[in-house]
Design a protein around this motif. Sequence first.
Motif, PDB file in Angstrom:
ATOM      1  N   ARG A 158       0.836  -1.195   0.000  1.00 47.67           N
ATOM      2  CA  ARG A 158       0.000   0.000   0.000  1.00 47.67           C
ATOM      3  C   ARG A 158       0.877   1.253   0.000  1.00 47.67           C
ATOM      4  NH1 ARG A 158      -3.100   1.658   5.276  1.00 47.67           N
ATOM      5  NH2 ARG A 158      -3.059  -0.591   5.611  1.00 47.67           N
ATOM      6  N   GLU A 159       2.007   1.175   0.740  1.00 45.49           N
ATOM      7  CA  GLU A 159       2.944   2.298   0.791  1.00 45.49           C
ATOM      8  C   GLU A 159       4.355   1.733   0.802  1.00 45.49           C
ATOM      9  OE1 GLU A 159       2.165   4.905   4.119  1.00 45.49           O
ATOM     10  OE2 GLU A 159       0.003   4.896   3.740  1.00 45.49           O
ATOM     11  N   GLU A 203       9.607   6.318  -0.772  1.00 44.78           N
ATOM     12  CA  GLU A 203       9.472   6.830  -2.143  1.00 44.78           C
ATOM     13  C   GLU A 203      10.688   6.492  -3.006  1.00 44.78           C
ATOM     14  OE1 GLU A 203       8.387  10.952  -2.420  1.00 44.78           O
ATOM     15  OE2 GLU A 203       7.272  10.483  -4.246  1.00 44.78           O
ATOM     16  N   ASP A 215      -2.941   2.220  -6.476  1.00 47.73           N
ATOM     17  CA  ASP A 215      -3.005   3.553  -5.844  1.00 47.73           C
ATOM     18  C   ASP A 215      -1.991   3.665  -4.697  1.00 47.73           C
ATOM     19  OD1 ASP A 215      -4.199   1.681  -4.239  1.00 47.73           O
ATOM     20  OD2 ASP A 215      -5.894   2.960  -3.659  1.00 47.73           O
ATOM     21  N   TRP A 216      -0.850   3.005  -4.847  1.00 49.60           N
ATOM     22  CA  TRP A 216       0.165   3.041  -3.774  1.00 49.60           C
ATOM     23  C   TRP A 216       0.627   4.479  -3.520  1.00 49.60           C
ATOM     24  CZ3 TRP A 216       5.295   4.619  -3.810  1.00 49.60           C
ATOM     25  CH2 TRP A 216       5.844   4.937  -5.076  1.00 49.60           C
ATOM     26  N   LYS A 217       1.058   4.699  -2.295  1.00 49.17           N
ATOM     27  CA  LYS A 217       1.501   6.044  -1.902  1.00 49.17           C
ATOM     28  C   LYS A 217       2.893   5.959  -1.305  1.00 49.17           C
ATOM     29  CE  LYS A 217      -3.032   8.028  -0.857  1.00 49.17           C
ATOM     30  NZ  LYS A 217      -3.808   6.879  -1.340  1.00 49.17           N
TER      31      LYS A 217
END
Lengths: 234, 224
Positions: free
Chosen positions: B190-191, B194, B214-216
Amino acid sequence: MMNKVVDSLEDAVADIHDGAVVHVGGFGMAGSPIDLLHALAERGARDLTIVSNNAGVGRVGIARLLAGGQVGRIVCSFPRQDNSTVIDDLHREGRIELELVPQGTLAERIRAAGAGIGGFYTPTSVGTPLAEGKEHRVFDGREHVLELPIHADFALVKAEKADRWGNLVYRKAQRNFGPPMCMAATTAVVQVRTVVELGELDPETVVTPSIFVDRVVAVPNPLSERELIAREGE
Amino acid sequence: MTGRLGRDRIAWRVGRDIPDGSFVNLGIGMPELVANHLPEGREIVFQSENGILGMGPRPEPGEEDEELVNAGKKLVTLLPGGSFFHHADSFAMIRGGHIDICVLGAFQVSRTGDLANWTTGMDALPGVGGAMDLVAGSKRVFVMTTHTTRNGDPKIVEECVLPLTGKGCVSTVYSDLAVVDFGPDGPVVREKLEDLDFDELQDRTGTPLRLANDWKPLEVPILD
């Protein structure tokens, strides 16, 4: 007249015999009946089975019974703690039998013994080594294991106040295993800080009703695990 | 890759996912840090399996009470609204599905959400405590851990080789690299940090991961 109050710690544990199964209340230091345990160590009964969440620290409480070679078997959920060297050594040397039980299953097996339940199915431990060899059954699509009650000859419990009938009030998290253990033992022995007159305890706040308690001893200044451990370290 | 999260930053990230009004049990060790990093304005009630709801922080010097300890046997306090109860009731709460979230550590998590966290199998003296009850009964099980062991071995694996605590019980793993959800489709990222390539994250994981569409980015402030 009903009077369950005995005069001394010695009297409170006088009939705990060799080979007895003993439920011991407490979770870490909270609710640990150290004074009763040390009286039992003094009495010297042997080949005991101890049922308790932990196995004691230093040479205090259950650890004192273990160190004295008085315990043949221990049933608990978490024997290992900082400074739990006595049980560590006994177990490594194969000098004690250990049955490891998930904490909630331990509490419920004790409660079941007191409540007249012949066994119960729980989802706890399914798929783990602790479920091996146990009967499995599916309820509502979910697998459960059969667990059996743990009866005791004696329970050693700490509470805050009692009256001569044996009604108990606890203080803070001292309560932990006390109420189910008092129910499950043939003889429930309780150390309290204060014995009050009959009628003085608010019946709305009694946690363990008198029927589950057999013996009460007043210990106004109970031994402190922290102080005893600090002294051992000196 | 930079910015691998420390323990407090993982705890901060776990805290974001605990909704207002939740009843939560925190495991011994790293999960205890979550209590220090909760979002402002949320009322979250901590349960301690030794019979406490509304557990507060450690006591001020002079306020210690030996009859008030947490699951780790450390001295704690009770907050206004808190209550005490015996062990059989405590585990009725846990086993009976009344705890919204428990947060635990892990040795291994399998792709189907099996958890191994109570014994390395080599312990001289194992202890199980309440972990098996917590994973059997909590509505959601959060695991808080480093992504790999000290030796660099993945903790998220195809199948656990260590003795299990529970089967198919893990909802989400919060690691120092990523937030990974476990469901019918296997582990889904999911995350992630970065600047951590998905391939690099996959290399540190012992079973195929999927990156959510929709990964963040996993963004956690630097904490004191």
